[in-house]
Design a protein around this motif. Structure first.
Motif, PDB file in Angstrom:
ATOM      1  N   TYR A  92       0.855  -1.185   0.000  1.00  0.00           N
ATOM      2  CA  TYR A  92       0.000   0.000   0.000  1.00  0.00           C
ATOM      3  C   TYR A  92       0.891   1.235   0.000  1.00  0.00           C
ATOM      4  CZ  TYR A  92      -3.457   3.441   1.438  1.00  0.00           C
ATOM      5  OH  TYR A  92      -4.270   4.550   1.497  1.00  0.00           O
ATOM      6  N   GLN A  93       0.735   2.045  -1.016  1.00  0.00           N
ATOM      7  CA  GLN A  93       1.518   3.270  -1.175  1.00  0.00           C
ATOM      8  C   GLN A  93       3.018   2.987  -1.065  1.00  0.00           C
ATOM      9  OE1 GLN A  93      -0.115   6.126   1.616  1.00  0.00           O
ATOM     10  NE2 GLN A  93      -1.859   6.534   0.277  1.00  0.00           N
ATOM     11  N   GLY A  94       3.429   1.874  -1.674  1.00  0.00           N
ATOM     12  CA  GLY A  94       4.836   1.519  -1.699  1.00  0.00           C
ATOM     13  C   GLY A  94       5.372   0.887  -0.430  1.00  0.00           C
ATOM     14  N   ARG A  95       4.524   0.709   0.563  1.00  0.00           N
ATOM     15  CA  ARG A  95       4.963   0.083   1.819  1.00  0.00           C
ATOM     16  C   ARG A  95       4.496  -1.364   1.832  1.00  0.00           C
ATOM     17  NH1 ARG A  95       3.062   4.650   5.967  1.00  0.00           N
ATOM     18  NH2 ARG A  95       1.331   3.203   5.994  1.00  0.00           N
ATOM     19  N   LYS A  96       5.445  -2.269   2.005  1.00  0.00           N
ATOM     20  CA  LYS A  96       5.116  -3.690   2.046  1.00  0.00           C
ATOM     21  C   LYS A  96       4.842  -4.096   3.492  1.00  0.00           C
ATOM     22  CE  LYS A  96       7.847  -4.803  -2.031  1.00  0.00           C
ATOM     23  NZ  LYS A  96       6.834  -4.323  -2.890  1.00  0.00           N
ATOM     24  N   ARG A  97       3.696  -4.795   3.665  1.00  0.00           N
ATOM     25  CA  ARG A  97       3.284  -5.202   5.008  1.00  0.00           C
ATOM     26  C   ARG A  97       2.648  -6.578   4.947  1.00  0.00           C
ATOM     27  NH1 ARG A  97      -0.410  -0.074   6.063  1.00  0.00           N
ATOM     28  NH2 ARG A  97      -1.158  -0.801   4.090  1.00  0.00           N
ATOM     29  N   LEU A  98       2.427  -7.137   6.127  1.00  0.00           N
ATOM     30  CA  LEU A  98       1.694  -8.394   6.248  1.00  0.00           C
ATOM     31  C   LEU A  98       0.289  -8.040   6.722  1.00  0.00           C
ATOM     32  CD1 LEU A  98       1.867 -11.495   6.141  1.00  0.00           C
ATOM     33  CD2 LEU A  98       2.494 -11.427   8.563  1.00  0.00           C
ATOM     34  N   GLY A  99      -0.712  -8.470   5.964  1.00  0.00           N
ATOM     35  CA  GLY A  99      -2.088  -8.138   6.298  1.00  0.00           C
ATOM     36  C   GLY A  99      -2.838  -9.303   6.909  1.00  0.00           C
ATOM     37  N   PHE A 100      -3.643  -8.996   7.913  1.00  0.00           N
ATOM     38  CA  PHE A 100      -4.561  -9.947   8.564  1.00  0.00           C
ATOM     39  C   PHE A 100      -5.951  -9.359   8.355  1.00  0.00           C
ATOM     40  CE2 PHE A 100      -0.530 -10.220  10.592  1.00  0.00           C
ATOM     41  CZ  PHE A 100      -0.371 -11.516  11.013  1.00  0.00           C
ATOM     42  N   TRP A 101      -6.728  -9.950   7.453  1.00  0.00           N
ATOM     43  CA  TRP A 101      -7.974  -9.295   7.086  1.00  0.00           C
ATOM     44  C   TRP A 101      -9.134 -10.271   6.977  1.00  0.00           C
ATOM     45  CZ3 TRP A 101      -6.820  -4.444   7.542  1.00  0.00           C
ATOM     46  CH2 TRP A 101      -7.796  -3.503   7.287  1.00  0.00           C
ATOM     47  N   PRO A 102     -10.303  -9.901   7.562  1.00  0.00           N
ATOM     48  CA  PRO A 102     -11.482 -10.752   7.410  1.00  0.00           C
ATOM     49  C   PRO A 102     -12.176 -10.475   6.070  1.00  0.00           C
ATOM     50  CG  PRO A 102     -12.034  -8.886   8.790  1.00  0.00           C
ATOM     51  CD  PRO A 102     -10.571  -8.767   8.449  1.00  0.00           C
ATOM     52  N   TRP A 103     -12.641 -11.513   5.444  1.00  0.00           N
ATOM     53  CA  TRP A 103     -13.436 -11.416   4.227  1.00  0.00           C
ATOM     54  C   TRP A 103     -14.776 -12.082   4.518  1.00  0.00           C
ATOM     55  CZ3 TRP A 103     -11.449 -10.164  -0.940  1.00  0.00           C
ATOM     56  CH2 TRP A 103     -10.174  -9.610  -0.893  1.00  0.00           C
ATOM     57  N   TYR A 104     -15.795 -11.706   3.781  1.00  0.00           N
ATOM     58  CA  TYR A 104     -17.116 -12.299   3.963  1.00  0.00           C
ATOM     59  C   TYR A 104     -17.685 -12.670   2.596  1.00  0.00           C
ATOM     60  CZ  TYR A 104     -19.119  -7.908   2.356  1.00  0.00           C
ATOM     61  OH  TYR A 104     -19.441  -6.811   1.591  1.00  0.00           O
ATOM     62  N   ARG A 105     -18.669 -13.543   2.611  1.00  0.00           N
ATOM     63  CA  ARG A 105     -19.322 -13.941   1.363  1.00  0.00           C
ATOM     64  C   ARG A 105     -20.573 -13.097   1.157  1.00  0.00           C
ATOM     65  NH1 ARG A 105     -16.577 -18.110  -0.495  1.00  0.00           N
ATOM     66  NH2 ARG A 105     -15.580 -19.515   0.985  1.00  0.00           N
ATOM     67  N   ASP A 106     -20.691 -12.509  -0.046  1.00  0.00           N
ATOM     68  CA  ASP A 106     -21.887 -11.740  -0.357  1.00  0.00           C
ATOM     69  C   ASP A 106     -23.024 -12.697  -0.721  1.00  0.00           C
ATOM     70  OD1 ASP A 106     -21.463 -12.564  -2.975  1.00  0.00           O
ATOM     71  OD2 ASP A 106     -20.934 -10.585  -3.728  1.00  0.00           O
ATOM     72  N   THR A 107     -24.140 -12.169  -1.132  1.00  0.00           N
ATOM     73  CA  THR A 107     -25.307 -13.003  -1.424  1.00  0.00           C
ATOM     74  C   THR A 107     -25.059 -13.970  -2.579  1.00  0.00           C
ATOM     75  OG1 THR A 107     -26.208 -11.233  -2.798  1.00  0.00           O
ATOM     76  CG2 THR A 107     -26.978 -11.355  -0.519  1.00  0.00           C
ATOM     77  N   ASP A 108     -24.103 -13.653  -3.465  1.00  0.00           N
ATOM     78  CA  ASP A 108     -23.750 -14.542  -4.572  1.00  0.00           C
ATOM     79  C   ASP A 108     -22.647 -15.526  -4.193  1.00  0.00           C
ATOM     80  OD1 ASP A 108     -25.585 -13.293  -6.280  1.00  0.00           O
ATOM     81  OD2 ASP A 108     -24.120 -11.767  -6.866  1.00  0.00           O
ATOM     82  N   GLY A 109     -22.175 -15.457  -2.947  1.00  0.00           N
ATOM     83  CA  GLY A 109     -21.132 -16.368  -2.500  1.00  0.00           C
ATOM     84  C   GLY A 109     -19.719 -15.907  -2.819  1.00  0.00           C
TER      85      GLY A 109
END
Length: 74
Positions: A22-39
């Protein structure tokens, strides 16, 4: 997030742990994702990023946790 390294389902979220740039900065991301109505998976809220320089500290902590839990049972 660039190609997740690890995905872990937990109730209604899929947690993705992987590299991010992000903006040239490398990081390790921990992120939740969810399923929309189409899966389809979509990014959620409440994740966080860790500077790549701190990965060795994270590995040390994970190793300590793993050794404290003892051998697997069953």
């Amino acid at each position: 997030m660039i190609s997740p390294v690890l995905e872990c389902e937990s109730r209604r979220h899929v947690w993705r742990i992987g590299p991010s740039d992000y903006q040239g900065r490398k990081r390790l991301g921990f992120w939740p994702w969810y399923r929309d109505t189409d899966g389809k998976l979509k990014p959620g809220r409440g994740g966080f990023f860790m500077p790549l320089e701190r990965i060795p500290e994270l590995i040390d902590v994970l190793h300590q946790i793993d050794t404290q839990r003892g051998p697997p049972t069953g």
